[in-house]
Design a protein around this motif. Structure first.
Motif: not given
Length: 168
Positions: A53-57, A77-86, A92-101
């Protein structure tokens, strides 16, 4: 401040100014990312499903929600993360994409080598333990002071004499 406090304060300022700049320089040169971007992605990479969750992050990253949101937008924008609604909740949550990992994993060895060379290679085990104790104590004091309103906008500033011969 007395002379010893002033010397300690100036040393702390040198450390907190120069270390982040050196880490930024290294990461930007080798990986094209800032230290804060790396730190956010590293925090996400350690979480289950690489999400938080963004606030926890923001709390884990020692950042305001506004600063974190700005960085997550850049990572999106760089394709390394995305926001997902709770689901069923506000936020919202921040999610690290495979490219970000892959990006944070590739940057990790150079980053760790830099941290070791800039900090830990100059310390023995006892000094590392002292650093940990002092760091935890200073963070707790910082939190305590900020809870009282120090260092936050909207609070009138008081005069702080940095010269030990200066008086109010």
């Amino acid at each position: 401040m007395n002379p010893q406090e002033l010397r300690a304060w100036r040393t702390l300022i040198a450390l907190t100014t120069r270390l982040p700049a050196a880490l930024d320089t290294q990461l930007q040169r080798e990986s094209g990312i800032t230290h804060f971007e790396y730190f956010v992605m590293a925090l996400l990479s350690e979480e289950p499903d690489h999400r938080l969750q963004l606030s926890d992050l923001a709390q884990k990253a020692n950042a305001s929600l506004s600063r974190l949101s700005h960085v997550v937008s850049k990572l999106e924008r760089l394709g390394w993360a995305q926001r997902m609604p709770l689901t069923g909740r506000r936020g919202a949550q921040a999610v690290l994409t495979d490219a970000g990992y892959r990006k944070v994993s590739a940057a990790g060895p150079g980053y760790l080598e830099c941290v070791r060379g800039l900090v830990f290679d100059g310390l023995d085990a006892d000094q590392t333990e002292q650093l940990l104790t002092l760091g935890e104590t200073l963070v707790a004091q910082l939190d305590k002071g900020m809870t009282r309103g120090l260092g936050r906008s909207g609070r009138p500033s008081s005069h702080l004499a940095l010269d030990p011969t200066e008086s109010d």
